[in-house]
Design a protein around this motif. Structure first.
Motif, PDB file in Angstrom:
ATOM      1  N   LYS A  66       0.832  -1.210   0.000  1.00  0.00           N
ATOM      2  CA  LYS A  66       0.000   0.000   0.000  1.00  0.00           C
ATOM      3  C   LYS A  66       0.863   1.254   0.000  1.00  0.00           C
ATOM      4  O   LYS A  66       0.543   2.242  -0.664  1.00  0.00           O
ATOM      5  CB  LYS A  66      -0.932  -0.019   1.210  1.00  0.00           C
ATOM      6  CG  LYS A  66      -2.037  -1.063   1.109  1.00  0.00           C
ATOM      7  CD  LYS A  66      -2.945  -1.042   2.333  1.00  0.00           C
ATOM      8  CE  LYS A  66      -4.047  -2.069   2.213  1.00  0.00           C
ATOM      9  NZ  LYS A  66      -4.938  -2.090   3.413  1.00  0.00           N
ATOM     10  N   ALA A  67       1.955   1.204   0.727  1.00  0.00           N
ATOM     11  CA  ALA A  67       2.874   2.348   0.746  1.00  0.00           C
ATOM     12  C   ALA A  67       3.737   2.376  -0.505  1.00  0.00           C
ATOM     13  O   ALA A  67       3.998   3.434  -1.074  1.00  0.00           O
ATOM     14  CB  ALA A  67       3.745   2.287   1.999  1.00  0.00           C
ATOM     15  N   ARG A  68       4.180   1.208  -0.938  1.00  0.00           N
ATOM     16  CA  ARG A  68       5.071   1.127  -2.094  1.00  0.00           C
ATOM     17  C   ARG A  68       4.409   1.652  -3.362  1.00  0.00           C
ATOM     18  O   ARG A  68       5.078   2.215  -4.232  1.00  0.00           O
ATOM     19  CB  ARG A  68       5.498  -0.330  -2.314  1.00  0.00           C
ATOM     20  CG  ARG A  68       6.576  -0.813  -1.356  1.00  0.00           C
ATOM     21  CD  ARG A  68       7.906  -0.160  -1.659  1.00  0.00           C
ATOM     22  NE  ARG A  68       9.020  -0.863  -1.056  1.00  0.00           N
ATOM     23  CZ  ARG A  68      10.286  -0.531  -1.234  1.00  0.00           C
ATOM     24  NH1 ARG A  68      10.595   0.497  -1.995  1.00  0.00           N
ATOM     25  NH2 ARG A  68      11.237  -1.205  -0.657  1.00  0.00           N
ATOM     26  N   PHE A  69       3.109   1.453  -3.491  1.00  0.00           N
ATOM     27  CA  PHE A  69       2.434   1.898  -4.691  1.00  0.00           C
ATOM     28  C   PHE A  69       2.326   3.424  -4.773  1.00  0.00           C
ATOM     29  O   PHE A  69       1.895   3.956  -5.799  1.00  0.00           O
ATOM     30  CB  PHE A  69       1.044   1.242  -4.798  1.00  0.00           C
ATOM     31  CG  PHE A  69       1.061  -0.029  -5.585  1.00  0.00           C
ATOM     32  CD1 PHE A  69       1.813  -1.111  -5.163  1.00  0.00           C
ATOM     33  CD2 PHE A  69       0.339  -0.149  -6.760  1.00  0.00           C
ATOM     34  CE1 PHE A  69       1.847  -2.288  -5.892  1.00  0.00           C
ATOM     35  CE2 PHE A  69       0.358  -1.326  -7.495  1.00  0.00           C
ATOM     36  CZ  PHE A  69       1.120  -2.399  -7.062  1.00  0.00           C
ATOM     37  N   GLU A  70       2.718   4.107  -3.725  1.00  0.00           N
ATOM     38  CA  GLU A  70       2.804   5.564  -3.766  1.00  0.00           C
ATOM     39  C   GLU A  70       4.193   6.028  -4.180  1.00  0.00           C
ATOM     40  O   GLU A  70       4.413   7.209  -4.438  1.00  0.00           O
ATOM     41  CB  GLU A  70       2.470   6.151  -2.382  1.00  0.00           C
ATOM     42  CG  GLU A  70       1.079   5.783  -1.878  1.00  0.00           C
ATOM     43  CD  GLU A  70      -0.020   6.318  -2.774  1.00  0.00           C
ATOM     44  OE1 GLU A  70       0.132   7.442  -3.288  1.00  0.00           O
ATOM     45  OE2 GLU A  70      -1.017   5.600  -2.982  1.00  0.00           O
ATOM     46  N   ASP A  71       5.157   5.099  -4.226  1.00  0.00           N
ATOM     47  CA  ASP A  71       6.538   5.396  -4.603  1.00  0.00           C
ATOM     48  C   ASP A  71       6.675   5.168  -6.103  1.00  0.00           C
ATOM     49  O   ASP A  71       6.848   4.036  -6.562  1.00  0.00           O
ATOM     50  CB  ASP A  71       7.489   4.486  -3.812  1.00  0.00           C
ATOM     51  CG  ASP A  71       8.961   4.760  -4.095  1.00  0.00           C
ATOM     52  OD1 ASP A  71       9.264   5.446  -5.098  1.00  0.00           O
ATOM     53  OD2 ASP A  71       9.810   4.270  -3.325  1.00  0.00           O
ATOM     54  N   LEU A  72       6.608   6.229  -6.895  1.00  0.00           N
ATOM     55  CA  LEU A  72       6.559   6.093  -8.343  1.00  0.00           C
ATOM     56  C   LEU A  72       7.839   5.497  -8.913  1.00  0.00           C
ATOM     57  O   LEU A  72       7.800   4.745  -9.898  1.00  0.00           O
ATOM     58  CB  LEU A  72       6.271   7.451  -8.989  1.00  0.00           C
ATOM     59  CG  LEU A  72       4.909   8.062  -8.662  1.00  0.00           C
ATOM     60  CD1 LEU A  72       4.710   9.357  -9.420  1.00  0.00           C
ATOM     61  CD2 LEU A  72       3.775   7.080  -8.978  1.00  0.00           C
ATOM     62  N   GLU A  73       8.978   5.815  -8.314  1.00  0.00           N
ATOM     63  CA  GLU A  73      10.232   5.264  -8.807  1.00  0.00           C
ATOM     64  C   GLU A  73      10.266   3.747  -8.605  1.00  0.00           C
ATOM     65  O   GLU A  73      10.652   2.988  -9.502  1.00  0.00           O
ATOM     66  CB  GLU A  73      11.416   5.927  -8.097  1.00  0.00           C
ATOM     67  CG  GLU A  73      12.770   5.460  -8.619  1.00  0.00           C
ATOM     68  CD  GLU A  73      13.923   6.190  -7.959  1.00  0.00           C
ATOM     69  OE1 GLU A  73      15.083   5.799  -8.194  1.00  0.00           O
ATOM     70  OE2 GLU A  73      13.670   7.164  -7.203  1.00  0.00           O
ATOM     71  N   TRP A  74       9.862   3.292  -7.425  1.00  0.00           N
ATOM     72  CA  TRP A  74       9.814   1.861  -7.148  1.00  0.00           C
ATOM     73  C   TRP A  74       8.796   1.181  -8.056  1.00  0.00           C
ATOM     74  O   TRP A  74       9.060   0.114  -8.624  1.00  0.00           O
ATOM     75  CB  TRP A  74       9.445   1.637  -5.684  1.00  0.00           C
ATOM     76  CG  TRP A  74       9.344   0.189  -5.289  1.00  0.00           C
ATOM     77  CD1 TRP A  74      10.341  -0.613  -4.826  1.00  0.00           C
ATOM     78  CD2 TRP A  74       8.157  -0.631  -5.337  1.00  0.00           C
ATOM     79  NE1 TRP A  74       9.853  -1.885  -4.574  1.00  0.00           N
ATOM     80  CE2 TRP A  74       8.518  -1.925  -4.881  1.00  0.00           C
ATOM     81  CE3 TRP A  74       6.843  -0.399  -5.701  1.00  0.00           C
ATOM     82  CZ2 TRP A  74       7.603  -2.971  -4.789  1.00  0.00           C
ATOM     83  CZ3 TRP A  74       5.926  -1.449  -5.626  1.00  0.00           C
ATOM     84  CH2 TRP A  74       6.322  -2.712  -5.173  1.00  0.00           C
ATOM     85  N   LEU A  75       7.641   1.807  -8.213  1.00  0.00           N
ATOM     86  CA  LEU A  75       6.575   1.229  -9.023  1.00  0.00           C
ATOM     87  C   LEU A  75       7.012   1.091 -10.479  1.00  0.00           C
ATOM     88  O   LEU A  75       6.729   0.074 -11.136  1.00  0.00           O
ATOM     89  CB  LEU A  75       5.331   2.111  -8.933  1.00  0.00           C
ATOM     90  CG  LEU A  75       4.064   1.593  -9.609  1.00  0.00           C
ATOM     91  CD1 LEU A  75       3.642   0.257  -9.024  1.00  0.00           C
ATOM     92  CD2 LEU A  75       2.941   2.618  -9.474  1.00  0.00           C
ATOM     93  N   GLU A  76       7.721   2.086 -10.988  1.00  0.00           N
ATOM     94  CA  GLU A  76       8.191   2.023 -12.371  1.00  0.00           C
ATOM     95  C   GLU A  76       9.172   0.868 -12.560  1.00  0.00           C
ATOM     96  O   GLU A  76       9.121   0.150 -13.564  1.00  0.00           O
ATOM     97  CB  GLU A  76       8.872   3.337 -12.768  1.00  0.00           C
ATOM     98  CG  GLU A  76       9.361   3.343 -14.214  1.00  0.00           C
ATOM     99  CD  GLU A  76      10.055   4.633 -14.594  1.00  0.00           C
ATOM    100  OE1 GLU A  76      10.440   4.765 -15.769  1.00  0.00           O
ATOM    101  OE2 GLU A  76      10.221   5.503 -13.727  1.00  0.00           O
ATOM    102  N   GLY A  77      10.064   0.667 -11.588  1.00  0.00           N
ATOM    103  CA  GLY A  77      11.012  -0.433 -11.681  1.00  0.00           C
ATOM    104  C   GLY A  77      10.326  -1.785 -11.696  1.00  0.00           C
ATOM    105  O   GLY A  77      10.678  -2.675 -12.482  1.00  0.00           O
ATOM    106  N   VAL A  78       9.330  -1.966 -10.832  1.00  0.00           N
ATOM    107  CA  VAL A  78       8.578  -3.227 -10.801  1.00  0.00           C
ATOM    108  C   VAL A  78       7.805  -3.418 -12.103  1.00  0.00           C
ATOM    109  O   VAL A  78       7.789  -4.519 -12.675  1.00  0.00           O
ATOM    110  CB  VAL A  78       7.616  -3.244  -9.594  1.00  0.00           C
ATOM    111  CG1 VAL A  78       6.679  -4.446  -9.664  1.00  0.00           C
ATOM    112  CG2 VAL A  78       8.400  -3.277  -8.288  1.00  0.00           C
ATOM    113  N   ALA A  79       7.192  -2.351 -12.594  1.00  0.00           N
ATOM    114  CA  ALA A  79       6.405  -2.457 -13.826  1.00  0.00           C
ATOM    115  C   ALA A  79       7.291  -2.823 -15.016  1.00  0.00           C
ATOM    116  O   ALA A  79       6.908  -3.644 -15.865  1.00  0.00           O
ATOM    117  CB  ALA A  79       5.679  -1.145 -14.092  1.00  0.00           C
TER     118      ALA A  79
END
Length: 277
Positions: A66-79
């Protein structure tokens, strides 16, 4: 859940074939983890497996996500990692992409979900076999970038007018140019639909992109088409020519992609048994 036990991250469902298994050799996915195929003990007549890797619970448990999905840099890497795995498999066989961050407590839980959805997955894979997704977008340019047949700001005739009248004249010209472009966009959309129906088997309409995603242009059409491999280049060529003679309108054809828009992911079970935030 044991907080020290790695979770099972699922990228996609795919046929359990030699080609798919070979495509996963040396492939790295989310968090740099190795990717493998999670199959069933009794695969059945149409063997389907999950494409998986192991991820740390301190990054992918429900509370952390829930917190990680607010971290756009982390989310972009996972995507990016998720997409690369799906596209790699798609280059070798039909793949049914699952949603980003579909995570199970362990392999047994993932196998339970695979068993429950095996028939649905097999039917969907059969529907998608031999086809890829193509994206088709139409854009209308801003009025400041007039086409060769449209009026431009600051014409020589404006010099004889008062500043107020010149301003009003330019505004009318801009409005007229934009109306022309939107009429052209409507005509282009009709052409695209007529042409695409000759090559594709299915279509999905997505919301038009806004803001930074569209850039300075206005996105007026954002469709996805399911196209047989054998007709892919013919489809691309035909669609690229759909806006010929229509000033201020641009068509963008992307692909081939794994069929994200045409996959039906399984419904999530209970918390901790496969989550698709």
């Amino acid at each position: 859940m044991n907080g020290h036990e790695d979770l099972t991250y699922v990228y996609a469902a795919a046929p359990d074939t030699r080609e798919v298994r070979a495509s996963l050799q040396d492939l790295r996915g989310v968090s740099g983890a190795s990717v493998s195929l999670l199959s069933l003990p009794t695969p059945g007549p149409d063997p389907v497996a999950f494409v998986v890797s192991r991820v740390a619970p301190d990054e992918f448990d429900e509370r952390t996500l829930k917190a990680r999905f607010e971290d756009l840099e982390w989310l972009e890497g996972v995507a990016r990692a998720h997409h690369e795995v799906v596209q790699t498999v798609a280059r070798h066989d039909t793949v049914l992409p699952l949603r980003l961050a579909t995570v199970y407590q362990n392999d047994d839980r993932a196998r339970h979900a695979l068993t429950a959805q095996r028939r649905v997955f097999a039917e969907r894979i059969a529907l998608l076999r031999g086809r890829s997704e193509f994206g088709v977008k139409l854009y209308v340019g801003p009025t400041g970038s007039a086409g060769p047949s449209e009026p431009r700001d600051g014409t020589a005739a404006d010099a004889s007018l008062s500043p107020g009248k010149a301003y009003l004249r330019r505004r009318r010209a801009q409005h007229s140019a934009q109306e022309v472009r939107h009429r052209h966009a409507q005509e282009a959309a009709g052409r695209v639909e007529a042409l695409a129906s000759r090559f594709s088997t299915r279509r999905v309409r997505h919301p038009a992109q806004r803001g930074a995603l569209a850039g300075p242009e206005e996105n007026v059409l954002n469709d996805a088409y399911l196209v047989p491999h054998a007709r892919a280049e013919e489809f691309r060529t035909a669609l690229a020519a759909a806006v010929e003679g229509l000033d201020g309108v641009r068509v963008e054809v992307t692909g081939p992609w794994a069929p994200y828009s045409f996959a039906t992911p399984p419904e999530p079970e209970t918390v901790g048994e496969g989550r698709t935030p």
